[in-house]
Design an enzyme around this catalytic site. Structure first.
Site, PDB file in Angstrom:
ATOM      1  N   ASP A  64       0.812  -1.218   0.000  1.00 47.74           N
ATOM      2  CA  ASP A  64       0.000   0.000   0.000  1.00 47.74           C
ATOM      3  C   ASP A  64       0.846   1.268   0.000  1.00 47.74           C
ATOM      4  O   ASP A  64       0.359   2.339  -0.374  1.00 47.74           O
ATOM      5  CB  ASP A  64      -0.985   0.014   1.169  1.00 47.74           C
ATOM      6  CG  ASP A  64      -0.336  -0.118   2.526  1.00 47.74           C
ATOM      7  OD1 ASP A  64       0.522  -1.004   2.686  1.00 47.74           O
ATOM      8  OD2 ASP A  64      -0.689   0.657   3.449  1.00 47.74           O
ATOM      9  N   HIS A 150       8.231  -2.050  12.601  1.00 43.50           N
ATOM     10  CA  HIS A 150       6.992  -2.509  11.973  1.00 43.50           C
ATOM     11  C   HIS A 150       7.070  -4.022  11.777  1.00 43.50           C
ATOM     12  O   HIS A 150       6.572  -4.576  10.811  1.00 43.50           O
ATOM     13  CB  HIS A 150       6.816  -1.777  10.637  1.00 43.50           C
ATOM     14  CG  HIS A 150       5.480  -1.929   9.987  1.00 43.50           C
ATOM     15  ND1 HIS A 150       4.293  -1.922  10.670  1.00 43.50           N
ATOM     16  CD2 HIS A 150       5.147  -2.071   8.663  1.00 43.50           C
ATOM     17  CE1 HIS A 150       3.291  -2.047   9.817  1.00 43.50           C
ATOM     18  NE2 HIS A 150       3.789  -2.151   8.599  1.00 43.50           N
TER      19      HIS A 150
END
Length: 273
Positions: A64, A150
């Site tokens: 994304d 992350h």
């Protein structure tokens, strides 16, 4: 310095939110951070084109955040009157990603070179793989980076932009960590991906509930902003995306831990300038 949220969306397609992408305008230059779906359409709305981007920065290679990297590469190439290499900055692995993109575009590149007499070579990418520290210092703009968390996406980066006595921190997707504090310390503007943990925990699909363990929720972002002395916190890439009448709830949650300015991002939201 001006920060423009070109795309405030997430992996979930939304009619009003393009994919994650943030434009920082500083010292007469345009620096693009991430390049989610629809980025060039949103950039056109603020007078920015692929041919004039001073640098493409990538926080990490989740789809994304990189969906339209190929569009930037192709559009810059065909819309520039002469050779105009794209300078790309990203985490380790960026070079392989860039090479794979050019390979995927090989057929299109061949068509265009065959058709246009003034196109004699394929797009050129100047790729810099980063880990931590200074990235560039030129033209009145200093940019540095630090590793963020992350996990299991690794490596990931956050960026700190300094110009005209102002600081913008572009965090991307991360939970609170030392590197995030490093880029945010004393920032005038801090752009952070955020989620609503209280909503996500009720999701039926496990993969939606999994989102919680590697993104900052609203309170964590606010705590980071408070701890680092940030002036303006920008809630971006919100999951799930709020409707306009829900935005006050997100602001109220952040205000429990941060007493500075809080902005809920929409596409083309402008901060500073």
């Amino acid at each position: 310095m001006e920060v423009i949220i070109l795309g405030s969306g997430s992996p979930m397609p939304h009619p009003d939110r393009a994919g994650p992408s943030t434009l920082v305008r500083a010292a007469g230059q345009d620096f693009l951070f991430d390049c989610g779906r629809g980025v060039l359409m949103r950039a056109a709305a603020v007078g920015c084109g692929a041919a004039t981007i001073a640098g493409q920065f990538v926080t990490h290679m989740h789809s994304d955040h990189t969906t339209d990297f190929n569009d930037i590469v192709t559009t810059r190439w065909i819309m520039s009157p002469g050779p105009n290499p794209l300078t790309v900055y990203g985490p380790v692995g960026m070079k392989g990603f860039a090479d794979a993109t050019l390979a995927a575009l090989e057929t299109d590149i061949g068509y265009r070179i065959a058709h246009h007499k003034d196109l004699n070579e394929p797009p050129v990418l100047d790729v810099h793989e980063l880990e931590t520290g200074p990235v560039l210092d030129a033209g009145g703009v200093r940019i540095s980076c630090a590793p963020t968390n992350h996990s299991p996406v690794h490596p990931t980066l956050g960026f700190r932009v300094e110009a005209n006595g102002l600081v913008a921190a572009i965090a991307g997707d991360t939970v609170p960590c030392e590197g995030l504090d490093e880029i945010c310390r004393g920032a005038d503007i801090y752009v952070q991906t955020v989620i609503r943990s209280d909503v996500i925990r009720r999701a039926k699909m496990q993969r939606m509930r999994d989102v919680e363990d590697y993104h900052s929720d609203v309170r964590q972002a606010a705590e980071t902003a408070s701890r680092c002395g940030v002036k303006t916190l920008v809630l971006n890439h919100m999951v799930p995306p709020p409707t306009p009448d829900q935005e006050a709830d997100w602001i109220a949650m952040a205000a429990e831990a941060f007493d500075g300015e809080i902005v809920v991002a929409r596409d083309l939201t402008r901060i500073g300038g």
